[in-house]
Design a protein around this motif. Structure first.
Motif, PDB file in Angstrom:
ATOM      1  N   LEU A 138      40.827 -47.581 -81.888  1.00  0.00           N
ATOM      2  CA  LEU A 138      39.758 -48.300 -82.580  1.00  0.00           C
ATOM      3  C   LEU A 138      38.571 -47.385 -82.861  1.00  0.00           C
ATOM      4  CD1 LEU A 138      38.715 -51.011 -83.673  1.00  0.00           C
ATOM      5  CD2 LEU A 138      37.699 -51.384 -81.420  1.00  0.00           C
ATOM      6  N   GLU A 139      38.277 -46.490 -81.935  1.00  0.00           N
ATOM      7  CA  GLU A 139      37.133 -45.582 -82.110  1.00  0.00           C
ATOM      8  C   GLU A 139      37.286 -44.747 -83.378  1.00  0.00           C
ATOM      9  OE1 GLU A 139      39.014 -45.728 -79.227  1.00  0.00           O
ATOM     10  OE2 GLU A 139      37.595 -47.087 -78.245  1.00  0.00           O
ATOM     11  N   ARG A 140      38.511 -44.351 -83.686  1.00  0.00           N
ATOM     12  CA  ARG A 140      38.739 -43.562 -84.907  1.00  0.00           C
ATOM     13  C   ARG A 140      38.497 -44.410 -86.148  1.00  0.00           C
ATOM     14  NH1 ARG A 140      44.243 -40.359 -86.395  1.00  0.00           N
ATOM     15  NH2 ARG A 140      43.639 -39.757 -88.487  1.00  0.00           N
ATOM     16  N   CYS A 141      38.909 -45.669 -86.092  1.00  0.00           N
ATOM     17  CA  CYS A 141      38.654 -46.596 -87.199  1.00  0.00           C
ATOM     18  C   CYS A 141      37.151 -46.746 -87.417  1.00  0.00           C
ATOM     19  CB  CYS A 141      39.286 -47.949 -86.887  1.00  0.00           C
ATOM     20  SG  CYS A 141      38.690 -49.296 -87.926  1.00  0.00           S
ATOM     21  N   ILE A 142      36.425 -46.945 -86.338  1.00  0.00           N
ATOM     22  CA  ILE A 142      34.973 -47.127 -86.445  1.00  0.00           C
ATOM     23  C   ILE A 142      34.303 -45.862 -86.978  1.00  0.00           C
ATOM     24  CG2 ILE A 142      32.882 -47.441 -85.046  1.00  0.00           C
ATOM     25  CD1 ILE A 142      34.497 -49.587 -83.486  1.00  0.00           C
ATOM     26  N   GLN A 143      34.751 -44.693 -86.513  1.00  0.00           N
ATOM     27  CA  GLN A 143      34.181 -43.443 -87.016  1.00  0.00           C
ATOM     28  C   GLN A 143      34.451 -43.294 -88.511  1.00  0.00           C
ATOM     29  OE1 GLN A 143      32.082 -41.315 -85.360  1.00  0.00           O
ATOM     30  NE2 GLN A 143      31.809 -40.629 -87.471  1.00  0.00           N
ATOM     31  N   ARG A 144      35.642 -43.674 -88.946  1.00  0.00           N
ATOM     32  CA  ARG A 144      35.976 -43.607 -90.370  1.00  0.00           C
ATOM     33  C   ARG A 144      35.056 -44.523 -91.174  1.00  0.00           C
ATOM     34  NH1 ARG A 144      41.834 -45.257 -92.817  1.00  0.00           N
ATOM     35  NH2 ARG A 144      41.142 -45.527 -94.947  1.00  0.00           N
ATOM     36  N   MET A 145      34.757 -45.702 -90.630  1.00  0.00           N
ATOM     37  CA  MET A 145      33.846 -46.618 -91.310  1.00  0.00           C
ATOM     38  C   MET A 145      32.465 -45.989 -91.439  1.00  0.00           C
ATOM     39  SD  MET A 145      34.933 -50.267 -89.612  1.00  0.00           S
ATOM     40  CE  MET A 145      33.884 -51.276 -90.667  1.00  0.00           C
ATOM     41  N   ILE A 155      30.522 -52.732 -88.952  1.00  0.00           N
ATOM     42  CA  ILE A 155      31.092 -52.010 -87.807  1.00  0.00           C
ATOM     43  C   ILE A 155      31.017 -52.872 -86.549  1.00  0.00           C
ATOM     44  CG2 ILE A 155      30.754 -50.014 -86.288  1.00  0.00           C
ATOM     45  CD1 ILE A 155      29.895 -48.478 -88.901  1.00  0.00           C
ATOM     46  N   GLN A 156      29.905 -53.546 -86.364  1.00  0.00           N
ATOM     47  CA  GLN A 156      29.766 -54.425 -85.201  1.00  0.00           C
ATOM     48  C   GLN A 156      30.766 -55.577 -85.246  1.00  0.00           C
ATOM     49  OE1 GLN A 156      25.629 -55.536 -85.060  1.00  0.00           O
ATOM     50  NE2 GLN A 156      24.973 -53.497 -84.398  1.00  0.00           N
ATOM     51  N   ARG A 157      31.072 -56.082 -86.436  1.00  0.00           N
ATOM     52  CA  ARG A 157      32.081 -57.146 -86.559  1.00  0.00           C
ATOM     53  C   ARG A 157      33.461 -56.641 -86.157  1.00  0.00           C
ATOM     54  NH1 ARG A 157      29.606 -58.502 -91.325  1.00  0.00           N
ATOM     55  NH2 ARG A 157      31.282 -57.589 -92.542  1.00  0.00           N
ATOM     56  N   VAL A 158      33.780 -55.410 -86.541  1.00  0.00           N
ATOM     57  CA  VAL A 158      35.078 -54.830 -86.169  1.00  0.00           C
ATOM     58  C   VAL A 158      35.166 -54.706 -84.650  1.00  0.00           C
ATOM     59  CG1 VAL A 158      36.471 -52.709 -86.247  1.00  0.00           C
ATOM     60  CG2 VAL A 158      35.515 -53.674 -88.357  1.00  0.00           C
ATOM     61  N   GLN A 159      34.097 -54.232 -84.024  1.00  0.00           N
ATOM     62  CA  GLN A 159      34.092 -54.094 -82.564  1.00  0.00           C
ATOM     63  C   GLN A 159      34.164 -55.465 -81.897  1.00  0.00           C
ATOM     64  OE1 GLN A 159      34.027 -51.078 -80.550  1.00  0.00           O
ATOM     65  NE2 GLN A 159      34.753 -52.705 -79.211  1.00  0.00           N
TER      66      GLN A 159
END
Length: 168
Positions: A138-145, A155-159
Motif C-alpha cells: 500500500l505504501e508504494r501505491c500511496i507514494q505513486r499517488m 490519499i487519506q481516503r485510500v489509507q
C-alpha cells in the motif's frame, strides 16, 4: 450473475488489451482473497460479485486510459445490461473513490464516485494494491499517488479504506 469466464470474454469482446486483462485478473485474485477473509470473520460479502466486479473494473480502458475510464466502463456496463452492483464497482473503483468536488475538477460528472458497498470497497482496495500486474505494498501505491500530485484528501481516503478492510 456473470461467471468469471463470461467477464473475461466481455473484456476481450470490448477490445481491452492483454495487459489490462491481466491486471484485472490479478486484482480479482486479490479481491477474492480479501472477500473470503471477510467471510471467515463473519462479514457478509458476495464473493462472486467481487470476482466479476474486479474482472470488469477496468473495462472502460477499452475506450480510454485516463481517469474517465471508470465513467466509460460504467457506460459500457449499462449498455450491456450488467447488474447495477457491477456498474457501481466499475464507476467507483478509482483510489478510494472520488468526491463530487474532485469529479468536477477532473471534468467528470459532478457526483460522488465513492465506494459504498463492501464489495465496491474490496475491489477499490485490491486495485490500489496492483500496479500493472504486480501486487505492491500500500505504501508504494500511496507514494505513486503523491508523485502524481494527488491531493492529500484522496490519499487519506485510500489509507482509511485500507484500515477499514484490515491489513492485507
Amino acid at each position: 450473475m456473470l461467471s468469471a469466464f463470461d467477464a473475461l470474454k466481455l473484456l476481450k469482446d470490448e477490445g481491452c488489451a492483454d495487459n489490462v486483462i491481466r491486471h484485472c485478473q490479478v486484482v480479482s485474485e486479490i479481491a477474492v482473497n480479501i472477500a473470503r477473509d471477510f467471510q471467515k470473520k463473519g462479514h457478509k460479502v458476495d464473493v462472486q460479485l467481487v470476482e466479476v466486479g474486479a474482472l470488469l473494473h477496468d473495462i472502460g480502458r477499452s475506450r480510454t486510459h485516463d481517469i474517465r475510464h471508470a465513467i466509460e466502463g460504467a457506460s459500457i456496463g449499462e449498455g450491456l445490461g450488467l447488474d447495477p452492483r457491477i456498474i457501481h464497482i466499475i464507476r467507483n473503483h478509482i483510489g478510494a473513490g472520488i468526491t463530487s468536488e474532485e469529479a468536477k475538477a477532473m471534468g467528470l460528472p459532478e457526483v460522488d464516485h465513492l465506494p459504498i458497498s463492501t464489495e465496491e470497497k474490496i475491489v477499490a482496495h485490491a486495485d490500489n494494491l496492483v500496479m500493472s500486474d504486480e501486487r505492491v505494498p500500500l505504501e508504494r501505491c500511496i507514494q505513486r499517488m503523491r508523485d502524481r500530485g494527488m491531493g492529500e484528501e484522496a490519499i487519506q481516503r485510500v489509507q482509511a479504506l485500507a484500515d477499514e478492510l484490515g491489513s492485507y
